[in-house]
Enzyme design. Structure first.
Site, PDB file in Angstrom:
ATOM      1  N   SER A  59      40.852  39.271  35.173  1.00 26.70           N
ATOM      2  CA  SER A  59      41.757  39.361  34.038  1.00 26.70           C
ATOM      3  C   SER A  59      41.220  38.943  33.038  1.00 26.70           C
ATOM      4  O   SER A  59      40.294  37.905  32.903  1.00 26.70           O
ATOM      5  CB  SER A  59      43.051  38.398  34.563  1.00 26.70           C
ATOM      6  OG  SER A  59      43.954  38.070  33.326  1.00 26.70           O
ATOM      7  N   TYR A 100      47.089  30.483  37.129  1.00 27.53           N
ATOM      8  CA  TYR A 100      46.405  31.719  37.286  1.00 27.53           C
ATOM      9  C   TYR A 100      45.273  31.863  36.736  1.00 27.53           C
ATOM     10  O   TYR A 100      44.272  32.425  37.127  1.00 27.53           O
ATOM     11  CB  TYR A 100      47.342  32.656  36.523  1.00 27.53           C
ATOM     12  CG  TYR A 100      47.253  34.023  36.371  1.00 27.53           C
ATOM     13  CD1 TYR A 100      47.091  34.903  37.973  1.00 27.53           C
ATOM     14  CD2 TYR A 100      46.894  34.959  35.321  1.00 27.53           C
ATOM     15  CE1 TYR A 100      46.681  36.216  37.715  1.00 27.53           C
ATOM     16  CE2 TYR A 100      46.630  36.291  35.489  1.00 27.53           C
ATOM     17  CZ  TYR A 100      46.441  36.953  36.785  1.00 27.53           C
ATOM     18  OH  TYR A 100      46.242  38.268  36.466  1.00 27.53           O
TER      19      TYR A 100
END
Length: 247
Positions: free
Chosen positions: A132, A145
Site C-alpha cells: 500500500s 495499518y
C-alpha cells in the site's frame, strides 16, 4: 504442449483478490483461489475454471498443509490483508494492531515460506506482495495499518536481496486510494457512512480492476524483467494526505 502456469491468489473472495483472480485467468493462468469465505471462492473458481481452497493465511499449519498438496506454482500473489480502525497511536487497540500484523505481515511470511520450494522448482517463479502507499508514508489515524504495511514492504525488499541470483522475482505493488469491496467498511467496523466519506468528492478513485491490471502486467513481463515497486494512485491523489475532492 506447454503446461499451464499456476497462480495462487490469497484473499481472493472479494475486492482486489477476486479481480486479480479473474484477470490472471484471462491471461491464461490456472488460478488457485484462497480465502476464508468458502462459498465466494468456490463460485469464482467455477466461473474462471480455477481451484478454490479455504485457507486462513495466519494459520501456519493450514498453510503448510495447503502447500504440500499444491504441486506446481509459478506465481504467488500475497493479497490477503486489510485495515482495522482509524484511531490514533495513543488510542489504538493492541488487539487490532495484532490482527493487522498477523494477516498483512505473518500471512505474507507464511505463504512465501511455504511456496518458495515450488516457485524455485519451476525455474521461473514470481512472488508478489500487495502492500500500500501506507507502506511508504505515514498518515494520521493509520498507525497500525501503516506499521503492518511497512513491514510487508520490508519483507519484499529483503527477500529480493536474499533471492538475488535465483530464478525468482519479487514484485511489490503499492496501491493508493482504491474503492474496493469491503475495505473501508471493514476498517470502520461496518459503519457505511464513515466508509463512504473516505471517497466523498473523489471523481474517480481506483477500483479493484485497476489494481488487477497492474498485477497482470507485472507478472507477465519477460522473466528477466522485475518490477521492484509499482506505486499506483488515482489522478486525484497526489499523496496519502493530498486528495482533490469536488465538493
Amino acid at each position: 504442449m506447454t503446461e499451464q502456469k499456476v497462480a495462487v491468489v490469497t484473499g481472493a473472495s472479494s475486492g482486489i483478490g477476486a479481480a486479480t483472480a479473474r484477470r490472471l485467468a484471462a491471461e491464461g493462468f490456472e488460478v488457485v483461489l484462497t480465502a476464508r469465505r468458502t462459498d465466494r471462492i468456490e463460485a469464482l473458481a467455477k466461473e474462471i475454471g480455477g481451484r478454490a481452497h479455504t485457507l486462513d493465511v495466519t494459520d501456519r499449519a493450514a498453510v503448510d498443509t495447503f502447500a504440500a498438496g499444491l504441486g506446481r506454482v509459478d506465481v504467488l500473489v500475497n493479497n490477503a490483508g486489510g485495515a482495522i480502525g482509524a484511531e490514533s497511536v495513543e488510542h489504538g487497540d493492541p488487539a487490532d494492531w495484532l490482527a493487522m500484523y498477523q494477516v498483512n505481515v505473518l500471512g505474507v511470511l507464511h505463504m512465501t515460506q511455504a511456496l518458495l520450494p515450488a516457485l524455485r522448482a519451476g525455474g521461473d517463479g514470481t512472488v508478489l506482495v500487495m502492500s500500500s502507499t501506507a507502506a511508504l508514508a505515514a498518515y494520521e489515524g493509520g498507525g497500525g495499518y501503516v506499521a503492518a504495511k511497512h513491514a510487508a514492504h520490508t519483507i519484499a525488499a529483503t527477500l529480493r536481496l536474499e533471492l538475488c541470483g535465483e530464478p525468482i522475482r519479487v514484485i511489490e505493488i503499492a496501491p493508493g486510494m482504491v474503492k474496493s469491496e469491503g475495505f473501508a467498511v471493514t476498517r470502520f467496523r461496518g459503519d457505511e457512512e464513515k466508509a463512504a466519506a473516505v471517497y466523498a468528492g473523489v471523481a474517480e478513485p481506483l477500483d479493484s480492476e485497476d489494481i488487477a491490471d497492474t498485477v497482470a502486467w507485472a507478472v507477465t513481463r519477460p522473466p528477466h524483467v522485475n518490477i521492484d515497486l509499482l506505486v499506483v494512485r488515482p489522478r486525484a491523489q497526489a499523496a496519502n494526505h493530498k486528495v482533490h475532492r469536488e465538493l
